[in-house]
Write an enzyme that holds these catalytic residues in place. Structure first.
Site, PDB file in Angstrom:
ATOM      1  N   GLU A  74       0.815  -1.219   0.000  1.00  0.00           N
ATOM      2  CA  GLU A  74       0.000   0.000   0.000  1.00  0.00           C
ATOM      3  C   GLU A  74       0.852   1.275   0.000  1.00  0.00           C
ATOM      4  OE1 GLU A  74      -3.317   0.254  -0.251  1.00  0.00           O
ATOM      5  OE2 GLU A  74      -3.641  -1.905  -0.278  1.00  0.00           O
ATOM      6  N   GLU A  96      -1.714   9.116  -0.301  1.00  0.00           N
ATOM      7  CA  GLU A  96      -1.878   8.971  -1.741  1.00  0.00           C
ATOM      8  C   GLU A  96      -1.458  10.254  -2.446  1.00  0.00           C
ATOM      9  OE1 GLU A  96      -5.648   7.558  -4.517  1.00  0.00           O
ATOM     10  OE2 GLU A  96      -5.872   7.666  -2.341  1.00  0.00           O
TER      11      GLU A  96
END
Length: 251
Positions: A74, A96
């Site tokens: 991730e 992100e």
């Protein structure tokens, strides 16, 4: 007393091993440099005493390896020809980059989005969506809807959100923890969807809608690559069913 100590995560993951696993997390190229210290990880695990302490020694090590592998995918900064291989670059990102949206599900009235806030991926598991930030915050004692940014600003809370996601059952999905310790009991729907126990089912829980039911998916293979490296560092087998290519995602 000594036996209790031997079952703790800090015993199974000494700092030396953590540093070998996350060889490049504090590289200057990593936006999360210095954000994921060993002590924050260990402190976070104390809020989830069943993590890495359930079952035999091999099961406990395998669960920890699986968790660290999933958070590594991730947050990876790795690439095919990266120094020390692509699976040495976990925990390189803390949020992100260029999220495509603010991840607000407006149909979810139980955890309503707060104006101007973005619920994009943050922290080791890349916690996303208002319906995850809300309950994570409630469970861990922060306002996930009004202050989602804290997951990218506070190392301890960041690790706790990843462990919360790992340990918490969100029906119809089992918890990742229950899958890795052998407690998962497939329902009729699970059996029809070929959701067999193993690391591939954990991937299905985390991101099955995008990654499962696809042959040879690169993202799934990346998750497996991390797990294989870490399992060997922990000196345990990975167990069967590593991918989710033949599994239907949870609806």
């Amino acid at each position: 007393k000594a036996e209790a100590t031997r079952s703790t995560v800090s015993f199974l993951v000494p700092k030396q091993l953590y540093d070998v696993i996350f060889l490049h997390k504090d590289n200057n190229a990593c936006p999360a440099k210095d954000f994921y210290p060993y002590d924050a990880f260990i402190q976070a695990t104390r809020s989830f005493p069943k993590f890495g302490s359930t079952g035999c020694l091999e099961t406990r090590k395998r669960e920890i390896a699986a968790f660290l592998a999933q958070i590594s995918h991730e947050t990876t900064g790795g690439w095919a020809t990266a120094p020390d291989g692509p699976y040495s670059w976990g925990l390189c990102f803390k949020e992100e980059i260029s999220p495509p949206s603010n991840y607000c599900d407006t149909t979810n009235t139980r955890w309503p989005c707060y104006p101007g806030k973005s619920y994009h991926g943050r922290g080791p598991i890349q916690l996303s969506w208002n319906y995850n930030y809300g309950p994570a915050g409630k469970a861990l004692g922060f306002d996930g809807l009004r202050n989602p940014e804290i997951v990218a600003n506070n190392s301890l809370i960041a690790f706790k959100t990843a462990l919360w996601f790992w340990m918490t059952e969100q029906k119809p999905k089992p918890s990742c923890h229950d899958v890795m310790i052998g407690k998962y009991k497939p329902t009729k729907a699970d059996r029809a969807a070929n959701r067999t126990a193993g690391y591939g089912l954990v991937t299905n829980i985390i991101n099955g809608g995008l990654e499962c039911g696809i042959a040879n998916d690169g993202r799934v293979n990346d998750r497996i690559g991390f797990f294989q490296r870490y399992a060997s560092l922990f000196n345990v087998s990975t167990g069967p069913n590593l991918d989710c290519a033949n599994q239907k995602p949870f609806s």
